[in-house]
Enzyme design. Structure first.
Site, PDB file in Angstrom:
ATOM      1  N   LYS A  95      35.305  28.011  49.592  1.00 17.33           N
ATOM      2  CA  LYS A  95      36.063  28.366  47.875  1.00 17.33           C
ATOM      3  C   LYS A  95      35.892  27.750  47.512  1.00 17.33           C
ATOM      4  O   LYS A  95      36.335  26.209  48.143  1.00 17.33           O
ATOM      5  CB  LYS A  95      37.708  28.816  48.065  1.00 17.33           C
ATOM      6  CG  LYS A  95      37.297  30.699  48.448  1.00 17.33           C
ATOM      7  CD  LYS A  95      39.119  31.365  48.093  1.00 17.33           C
ATOM      8  CE  LYS A  95      39.788  32.267  48.262  1.00 17.33           C
ATOM      9  NZ  LYS A  95      38.665  33.097  49.103  1.00 17.33           N
ATOM     10  N   ASP A 129      33.079  31.759  47.568  1.00 21.19           N
ATOM     11  CA  ASP A 129      33.697  32.991  46.742  1.00 21.19           C
ATOM     12  C   ASP A 129      33.696  32.291  45.130  1.00 21.19           C
ATOM     13  O   ASP A 129      33.446  31.418  44.744  1.00 21.19           O
ATOM     14  CB  ASP A 129      34.849  32.694  47.461  1.00 21.19           C
ATOM     15  CG  ASP A 129      35.069  33.476  49.244  1.00 21.19           C
ATOM     16  OD1 ASP A 129      33.870  33.588  49.231  1.00 21.19           O
ATOM     17  OD2 ASP A 129      35.459  32.947  49.097  1.00 21.19           O
ATOM     18  N   ARG A 180      26.475  38.585  46.027  1.00 14.72           N
ATOM     19  CA  ARG A 180      27.810  39.084  46.711  1.00 14.72           C
ATOM     20  C   ARG A 180      28.297  39.453  45.195  1.00 14.72           C
ATOM     21  O   ARG A 180      29.139  39.104  44.082  1.00 14.72           O
ATOM     22  CB  ARG A 180      28.685  38.103  47.397  1.00 14.72           C
ATOM     23  CG  ARG A 180      29.552  38.697  47.748  1.00 14.72           C
ATOM     24  CD  ARG A 180      30.743  38.786  48.464  1.00 14.72           C
ATOM     25  NE  ARG A 180      30.988  37.581  48.894  1.00 14.72           N
ATOM     26  CZ  ARG A 180      31.505  36.720  49.562  1.00 14.72           C
ATOM     27  NH1 ARG A 180      32.595  36.642  48.511  1.00 14.72           N
ATOM     28  NH2 ARG A 180      31.541  35.763  50.266  1.00 14.72           N
ATOM     29  N   LYS A 183      34.100  43.092  42.937  1.00 14.69           N
ATOM     30  CA  LYS A 183      34.899  43.811  41.553  1.00 14.69           C
ATOM     31  C   LYS A 183      35.627  42.730  40.888  1.00 14.69           C
ATOM     32  O   LYS A 183      35.395  42.219  39.820  1.00 14.69           O
ATOM     33  CB  LYS A 183      35.651  45.027  41.477  1.00 14.69           C
ATOM     34  CG  LYS A 183      35.012  46.642  41.839  1.00 14.69           C
ATOM     35  CD  LYS A 183      36.123  47.323  41.709  1.00 14.69           C
ATOM     36  CE  LYS A 183      35.273  48.845  42.247  1.00 14.69           C
ATOM     37  NZ  LYS A 183      35.948  49.784  42.271  1.00 14.69           N
ATOM     38  N   GLY A 184      36.229  41.954  41.115  1.00 14.94           N
ATOM     39  CA  GLY A 184      36.777  40.626  41.369  1.00 14.94           C
ATOM     40  C   GLY A 184      38.117  41.304  41.136  1.00 14.94           C
ATOM     41  O   GLY A 184      38.709  42.126  40.766  1.00 14.94           O
ATOM     42  N   ALA A 185      39.093  39.902  42.510  1.00  6.19           N
ATOM     43  CA  ALA A 185      40.445  40.074  42.320  1.00  6.19           C
ATOM     44  C   ALA A 185      41.253  39.508  41.782  1.00  6.19           C
ATOM     45  O   ALA A 185      42.606  39.310  42.326  1.00  6.19           O
ATOM     46  CB  ALA A 185      40.529  39.905  43.252  1.00  6.19           C
ATOM     47  N   THR A 222      32.120  46.070  48.048  1.00  9.32           N
ATOM     48  CA  THR A 222      32.979  46.879  47.487  1.00  9.32           C
ATOM     49  C   THR A 222      32.918  47.858  48.705  1.00  9.32           C
ATOM     50  O   THR A 222      32.690  48.192  49.556  1.00  9.32           O
ATOM     51  CB  THR A 222      32.477  47.908  46.435  1.00  9.32           C
ATOM     52  OG1 THR A 222      33.018  48.662  45.810  1.00  9.32           O
ATOM     53  CG2 THR A 222      31.694  48.829  46.856  1.00  9.32           C
ATOM     54  N   ARG A 284      47.100  38.557  47.346  1.00  8.85           N
ATOM     55  CA  ARG A 284      46.026  39.448  46.610  1.00  8.85           C
ATOM     56  C   ARG A 284      45.094  40.826  47.161  1.00  8.85           C
ATOM     57  O   ARG A 284      44.678  41.896  46.401  1.00  8.85           O
ATOM     58  CB  ARG A 284      44.356  38.340  46.192  1.00  8.85           C
ATOM     59  CG  ARG A 284      44.433  37.147  44.873  1.00  8.85           C
ATOM     60  CD  ARG A 284      43.340  36.583  44.814  1.00  8.85           C
ATOM     61  NE  ARG A 284      41.903  36.032  46.459  1.00  8.85           N
ATOM     62  CZ  ARG A 284      42.594  35.154  46.504  1.00  8.85           C
ATOM     63  NH1 ARG A 284      43.531  34.025  45.966  1.00  8.85           N
ATOM     64  NH2 ARG A 284      42.500  34.414  47.415  1.00  8.85           N
TER      65      ARG A 284
END
Ligand code: FDA
Length: 303
Positions: A95, A129, A180, A183-185, A222, A284
């Site tokens: 991250k 990330d 990568r 969808k998104g968190a 996913t 998350r």
């Protein structure tokens, strides 16, 4: 509920309360390999034995001082060395906010450069990330700069819920980065992100189409079996071989689907987080699935 949990993932008070309880810790360990590198390696070995590859995440984010960022970078250099010794088909996920992105993009670039150099021979990939939309542009630029420095195995996650992502996919693919797609968190406003599942899924499919046609070794992150089926179909139609892209899933999520894909000859990489800073990551994961929250609350009440 989703937004509430994501907001809760940012609360220091809740982090203290929840991280210290034995019952929550044991539930979190469904999604986290353990608190030490040894535990992360043990889980990785097991997954590799079951036909998967892995990407290791040393948990931590949003650090606020240089010392903390340097300590985290050192931990990643150690991970890269250890992966080499173990000979595991693996990479690392980092991250940017753990490397100081929020207060010094220059420090972040320096530390990511150190990790990229350390993992050049031992890691199959270094993926940044993607965090919330405040740092999307900075993260994309970080990948471009690391690529320009010659770290060709550096890429990042891109989030199908963001309006800008289709353009980022084209921009980063042109730079040669392996991406990568997820969808998104995070909780994002309508000004920057699609709000409905249908829109997010449609944008995921659009970005997947592009990546399968033009992308460098795309990584589809996913657990959504409909999207997985769609990707398989498009890849077959385009003649992209099963070794020319991969599926990625999170540790502890849909292991049966992972096994099914492996048995069918697909590449499956599992995201293996480890470390003591598991609270925001865990929250998350709760936010992604209402059933997780119900399970969590039942365990808390029944303790
Ligand atoms: P969806 O949410 O529709 O889930 C499909 C099905 O999968 C569900 O019905 C359920 O069965 C199962 N499932 C999904 N999540 C679950 C959970 N937490 N617990 C139990 N079951 C679950 N996000 C981000 O913003 N930045 C990033 O860098 C990354 N990186 C990343 C790496 C990898 C390897 C993965 C798999 C995911 C991410 N994500 C991420 C998270 C991603 O954006 C997304 O929030 C989750 O993957 C959930 O979305 P799905 O695509 O799985 O679909």
């Amino acid at each position: 509920m989703r937004t509430l949990l994501i907001r809760a993932s940012e609360s220091a008070l809740l982090q203290r309360e929840i991280s210290q309880r034995r019952v929550t810790r044991s539930i979190a360990m469904r999604f986290v390999a353990g608190e030490t590198l040894d535990e992360g390696i043990d889980v990785s070995r097991e997954l590799v034995g079951a036909g998967r590859t892995v990407t290791l995440d040393y948990l931590g984010e949003s650090v606020t001082d240089e010392r903390e960022a340097r300590t985290a970078a050192k931990a990643y250099v150690e991970v890269a060395g250890r992966l080499g010794q173990e000979g595991l088909p693996s990479g690392v996920s980092v991250k940017p906010s753990q490397m100081g992105m929020l207060f010094s993009p220059q420090l972040c670039l320096e530390l990511l450069g150190d990790i990229a150099a350390a993992g050049e021979r031992t890691c199959e990939h270094l993926t940044l990330d993607m965090e919330d939309s405040d740092v999307t542009e900075a993260t994309v630029q970080m990948v471009e700069r690391l690529q320009a420095q010659g770290h060709r195995y550096v890429g990042c996650a891109v989030q199908a819920y963001l309006h800008r992502t289709a353009a980022d996919v084209r921009r980063l693919s042109a730079a040669g980065a392996s991406l990568r797609l997820c969808k998104g968190a995070y909780a994002e406003p309508a000004g920057v992100a699609y709000q409905s599942r249908t829109q997010v899924d449609a944008n995921f499919a659009r970005c997947a189409d592009y990546l399968l046609r033009e992308g460098t070794y795309p990584r589809f992150a996913t657990h959504d079996h409909r999207l997985i089926r769609y990707i398989r179909r498009v890849a077959d139609h385009l003649g992209r071989g099963r070794d020319e892209y991969e599926f990625q899933m999170l540790y502890g999520v849909r292991p049966a689907l992972q096994a099914e894909l492996v048995a069918a000859g697909y590449q499956v990489r599992v995201y293996v987080p480890f470390g003591s800073q598991w609270y925001p990551y865990f929250m998350r994961r709760l936010a992604e699935r209402p059933a997780n929250v119900a399970f969590f609350l039942r365990a808390l009440v029944g303790r």
